[in-house]
Design an enzyme around this catalytic site. Structure first.
Site, mmCIF file in Angstrom:
data_model
loop_
_atom_site.group_PDB
_atom_site.id
_atom_site.type_symbol
_atom_site.label_atom_id
_atom_site.label_comp_id
_atom_site.label_asym_id
_atom_site.label_seq_id
_atom_site.Cartn_x
_atom_site.Cartn_y
_atom_site.Cartn_z
ATOM 1 N N HIS A 210 0.849 -1.205 0.000
ATOM 2 C CA HIS A 210 0.000 0.000 0.000
ATOM 3 C C HIS A 210 0.877 1.245 0.000
ATOM 4 O O HIS A 210 1.847 1.342 0.759
ATOM 5 C CB HIS A 210 -0.912 -0.020 1.224
ATOM 6 C CG HIS A 210 -1.866 1.138 1.287
ATOM 7 N ND1 HIS A 210 -2.714 1.472 0.246
ATOM 8 C CD2 HIS A 210 -2.095 2.044 2.283
ATOM 9 C CE1 HIS A 210 -3.432 2.527 0.597
ATOM 10 N NE2 HIS A 210 -3.078 2.894 1.823
ATOM 11 N N ASP B 245 -3.660 8.813 3.629
ATOM 12 C CA ASP B 245 -3.864 7.395 3.329
ATOM 13 C C ASP B 245 -5.204 7.248 2.612
ATOM 14 O O ASP B 245 -6.246 7.609 3.157
ATOM 15 C CB ASP B 245 -3.865 6.579 4.628
ATOM 16 C CG ASP B 245 -3.806 5.079 4.373
ATOM 17 O OD1 ASP B 245 -4.416 4.620 3.396
ATOM 18 O OD2 ASP B 245 -3.132 4.376 5.155
ATOM 19 N N CYS C 116 -4.012 2.840 -5.032
ATOM 20 C CA CYS C 116 -3.361 3.601 -3.955
ATOM 21 C C CYS C 116 -2.179 4.418 -4.469
ATOM 22 O O CYS C 116 -1.955 5.552 -4.023
ATOM 23 C CB CYS C 116 -2.924 2.663 -2.839
ATOM 24 S SG CYS C 116 -1.767 1.373 -3.361
#
Length: 385
Positions: free
Chosen positions: A274, A291, A344
């Protein structure tokens, strides 16, 4: 016997001499029983009358259907009347007759969407400012008052706004087309982008380090232009080096520069599978964690603040006061979030690109396919749009 025959013949002759009776009048028709009330609303009656007139107009006077907004010449009108054996209606020559399927015979009015699309069509090609309009439920994306390339080609009712954007689309298709994975497609910042690396920008692919580092350097390069905040970016290898070896392992990464002279410091952070971003703003004294999955990163902010403390003490001989700085892990409601398991890296790059301009994060998951293709073009041409 003869007397009976003579009597019968006499009766027949007498009947023949009588005048014929007048014909009987035809029988009167009984009125049909209707469910409607004998008292009718005058508005309803008028409406039915208009419908019947319209039906008569369509059924008797019209020879062929003509699309709305087309003028029928006087000769054609008279010929139509003569063919249908109906006397032509006399109208002033300057008036236009409109006939259409399912519409009343009048001039169609221009809708606000038509006016907006005409204004969009009049914008010169190459400009990026556009309106957010819709026609026939087709919407055009508006981002902060600027319509960016969608997706690299702006289509309004099937029309291209710019041939340059069509050429850009073809370039991206060529990059994803046939070729050796080892082909070098772009080289700068002591980095080389191969076809294999840039193909990670296809949809549903995870971005690799080379693409992210190259893109972050493009962000840094643009910050050198007038009007942009000064930006410094660390590579994707900075955080794991700091995490494993502490400050001493990365103290040479800022050799010959004052890190605190930059307005914004951007650090890509890779957490196993990620990508996230740490953005340090020295102007407002903040360390923020972004995030796209909404996870908390307060501990990561603390790691970077301790790095800043040591960097300031060793390089500037100035101690940083904790109370003067803000460490913040951004909440999911405050920043765009991803809704799949593959974007991501693109979210992280776009966080950095928007923050480097002091722009609000106005994009979302729906923009990711477009951003991927746009990033391909930007990396190939080594400039941000």
């Amino acid at each position: 016997m003869y007397q009976w025959l003579l009597g019968a013949l006499g009766a027949l002759l007498a009947a023949a001499r009588r005048p014929a009776p007048p014909p009987a009048p035809p029988p009167r028709k009984r009125p049909s029983h209707s469910s409607e009330s004998p008292l009718k609303d005058p508005d309803e009656t008028q409406s039915k009358k208009k419908k019947s007139d319209s039906a008569a107009f369509k059924g008797e006077n019209k020879v062929e259907e003509v699309s709305a907004g087309v003028k029928l010449p006087d000769e054609a009108t008279s010929q139509a009347a003569s063919v249908s054996n109906v006397a032509p209606t006399t109208k002033p020559a300057e008036k236009i007759r409109y006939v259409s399927y399912g519409f009343s015979p009048k001039r169609p009015t221009k809708t606000p969407a038509d006016s907006a699309l005409e204004e969009v069509d009049n914008i010169p090609c190459g400009t990026n400012t556009c309106l957010s309009t819709s026609r026939n439920d087709k919407y055009h994306t508006k981002l902060g008052g600027t319509l960016t390339l969608r997706p690299l080609i702006k289509k309004l009712e099937g029309r291209l706004c710019s041939t340059a954007e069509e050429a850009m689309e073809r370039e991206v298709d060529a990059v994803f087309g046939q070729g050796l994975p080892s082909d070098v497609l772009s080289s700068a910042f002591k980095l080389e982008i191969t076809r294999e690396s840039i193909c990670t920008l296809r949809e549903f692919q995870w971005l690799d380090d080379e693409v992210i580092n190259f893109y972050m350097n493009l962000v840094k390069e643009r910050s050198k232009k007038e009007g942009y905040p000064t930006v410094h970016v660390f590579s994707t290898f900075f955080y794991p080096k700091l995490l494993s070896g502490g400050y001493n392992a990365v103290k040479r990464w800022t050799r010959g520069m004052d890190l605190f002279s930059c307005d914004i410091i951007l650090v890509p952070v890779h957490l196993r599978e990620h990508w996230t971003l740490v953005a340090i703003d020295t102007r407002e004294k903040s360390v923020k964690y972004y995030d796209s999955l909404g996870r908390n990163g307060d501990w990561i902010c603390e790691i970077f603040f301790r790095y800043l403390q040591e960097e300031s003490c060793k390089k500037r001989k100035v101690a940083l006061t904790v109370s003067e700085w803000t460490l913040q892990s951004m909440e999911p409601d405050d920043i765009p979030q991803q809704y799949n398991a593959s974007d991501c890296g693109v979210f992280m790059c776009k966080y950095a690109e928007y923050i480097s301009q002091d722009k609000p994060l106005t994009f979302n998951q729906l923009h990711m396919p477009f951003f991927r293709r746009r990033m391909v073009w930007e990396i190939i041409h080594q400039q941000l749009l």
